[in-house]
Design a protein around this motif. Structure first.
Motif, PDB file in Angstrom:
ATOM      1  N   LEU A  69       0.669  -1.258   0.075  1.00  0.00           N
ATOM      2  CA  LEU A  69       0.109  -0.001  -0.131  1.00  0.00           C
ATOM      3  C   LEU A  69       0.845   1.090   0.106  1.00  0.00           C
ATOM      4  O   LEU A  69       0.601   2.187  -0.721  1.00  0.00           O
ATOM      5  N   GLU A  70       1.936   1.143   0.790  1.00  0.00           N
ATOM      6  CA  GLU A  70       2.759   2.385   0.965  1.00  0.00           C
ATOM      7  C   GLU A  70       3.568   2.572  -0.311  1.00  0.00           C
ATOM      8  O   GLU A  70       3.566   3.779  -0.922  1.00  0.00           O
ATOM      9  N   ALA A  71       3.918   1.671  -1.061  1.00  0.00           N
ATOM     10  CA  ALA A  71       4.672   1.683  -2.439  1.00  0.00           C
ATOM     11  C   ALA A  71       3.537   2.396  -3.571  1.00  0.00           C
ATOM     12  O   ALA A  71       4.030   3.313  -4.317  1.00  0.00           O
ATOM     13  N   LYS A  72       2.195   1.911  -3.347  1.00  0.00           N
ATOM     14  CA  LYS A  72       1.229   2.507  -4.267  1.00  0.00           C
ATOM     15  C   LYS A  72       1.177   4.071  -4.315  1.00  0.00           C
ATOM     16  O   LYS A  72       1.026   4.605  -4.953  1.00  0.00           O
ATOM     17  N   ILE A  73       1.015   4.294  -2.866  1.00  0.00           N
ATOM     18  CA  ILE A  73       0.643   5.657  -2.485  1.00  0.00           C
ATOM     19  C   ILE A  73       1.977   6.889  -2.908  1.00  0.00           C
ATOM     20  O   ILE A  73       1.606   7.736  -3.443  1.00  0.00           O
ATOM     21  N   ARG A  74       3.250   6.345  -2.437  1.00  0.00           N
ATOM     22  CA  ARG A  74       4.207   6.870  -3.070  1.00  0.00           C
ATOM     23  C   ARG A  74       4.525   7.027  -4.554  1.00  0.00           C
ATOM     24  O   ARG A  74       4.555   8.134  -4.739  1.00  0.00           O
ATOM     25  N   ALA A  75       4.075   5.961  -5.273  1.00  0.00           N
ATOM     26  CA  ALA A  75       4.151   6.209  -6.640  1.00  0.00           C
ATOM     27  C   ALA A  75       3.129   7.060  -7.103  1.00  0.00           C
ATOM     28  O   ALA A  75       3.420   7.851  -7.977  1.00  0.00           O
ATOM     29  N   LEU A  94       1.995   9.790  -5.242  1.00  0.00           N
ATOM     30  CA  LEU A  94       2.409  11.091  -4.866  1.00  0.00           C
ATOM     31  C   LEU A  94       3.357  11.578  -5.894  1.00  0.00           C
ATOM     32  O   LEU A  94       3.559  12.844  -6.048  1.00  0.00           O
ATOM     33  N   TYR A  95       4.372  10.883  -6.504  1.00  0.00           N
ATOM     34  CA  TYR A  95       5.653  11.152  -7.343  1.00  0.00           C
ATOM     35  C   TYR A  95       4.794  11.896  -8.552  1.00  0.00           C
ATOM     36  O   TYR A  95       5.546  12.541  -8.927  1.00  0.00           O
ATOM     37  N   LYS A  96       3.420  11.505  -8.826  1.00  0.00           N
ATOM     38  CA  LYS A  96       3.205  12.131 -10.164  1.00  0.00           C
ATOM     39  C   LYS A  96       2.626  13.486  -9.943  1.00  0.00           C
ATOM     40  O   LYS A  96       2.338  14.457 -10.755  1.00  0.00           O
ATOM     41  N   LYS A  97       2.331  13.783  -8.797  1.00  0.00           N
ATOM     42  CA  LYS A  97       1.771  15.093  -8.423  1.00  0.00           C
ATOM     43  C   LYS A  97       2.642  16.375  -8.290  1.00  0.00           C
ATOM     44  O   LYS A  97       3.809  16.008  -8.099  1.00  0.00           O
ATOM     45  N   ASP A  98       2.124  17.521  -8.710  1.00  0.00           N
ATOM     46  CA  ASP A  98       3.088  18.869  -8.531  1.00  0.00           C
ATOM     47  C   ASP A  98       3.298  19.195  -7.248  1.00  0.00           C
ATOM     48  O   ASP A  98       2.294  18.817  -6.237  1.00  0.00           O
TER      49      ASP A  98
END
Length: 242
Positions: free
Chosen positions: A19-25, A27-31
């Motif tokens: 779950l943490e990995a998916k959330i981080r991935a 968030l990396y896409k957001k400005d």
């Protein structure tokens, strides 16, 4: 021996890394600006700061409106002349209020005010703010010649109506009110006394405008049979310039 709680906790622990990995991935896409806004929002939510933020934003809007008015003494006299004789009957018959609560009961809610009512309430609060605090920094041209103190006493559950005011002292007091109609009697009700120091002119024009504004605010929102307020001269105050 396993319990349901242990089984659920183990499942959560097993799922968390994924779950943490998916959330981080995601968030990396957001400005960056979006991330900052979300952090501020979550911080305010955690510490119950949204109410303070909303009050601050409302104050900014009020000051923006007031600055645009270039308010002066003539406008103060016009406000007094236009609204000094307003009463509850007029507000209902003229389409400012829709089925408001009986005077002395609950505060009047926004849905009980028409667009005209909302606009008049906003004007009354703006003028009250101008009368108490207005100076050249917000484009206000009023004579300030003598120091006075305004005291407003109202039920504790209605005090938020005046949360837009600043430099205000709040004191808990008790009081009794016997309604001649027997609808809103108060026996040792919990009241708040609000006190604000301000400067009036020698003729007391600013003070009159304050009472007119308070009457409108009471009729359109506070909804007390008598919103008690008084003005007193101050002989000396530590807030006066030395």
């Amino acid at each position: 021996m396993d319990s349901i709680h242990r089984i659920v906790k183990k499942a959560q622990d097993d799922l968390f890394p994924e779950l943490e990995a998916k959330i981080r991935a995601e968030l990396y896409k957001k400005d960056k600006d979006w991330l900052i806004d979300q952090i501020i929002y979550l911080t305010c939510e955690r510490h119950s700061l949204h109410e303070q933020r909303d009050k601050f934003n409302a104050l900014k809007k009020r000051l923006h409106r007031i600055k645009a008015k270039n308010f002066n003494t003539k406008m103060l006299f016009d406000f007094i002349d236009n609204y000094k004789n307003i009463d509850r009957v007029y507000l209902e018959e003229s389409g400012f209020l829709i089925h408001p609560s009986h005077l002395g009961l609950n505060s009047i809610e926004s849905f009980q005010r028409t667009t005209l009512g909302e606009k008049l309430l906003e004007e009354a609060k703006d003028v009250l703010y101008i009368a108490l605090y207005g100076d050249s920094t917000i484009n206000i041209d009023l004579k300030r010649e003598r120091e006075e103190i305004l005291t407003i006493i109202l039920p504790e559950n209605k005090v938020d109506t005046f949360s837009f005011l600043k430099a205000m002292t709040e004191t808990k007091v008790s009081g009794t009110w016997n309604d001649p109609e027997g609808i809103s009697n108060d026996d040792q009700v919990s009241n708040i006394a609000l006190q604000i120091e301000f400067s009036d002119d020698h003729k007391g024009t600013i003070g009159v405008a304050i009472f007119v504004a308070l009457n409108l605010i009471n009729l359109l929102e506070v909804n007390e049979q008598i919103l008690y307020s008084r003005l007193e001269k101050l002989e000396r105050s530590s807030l006066e310039p030395q």
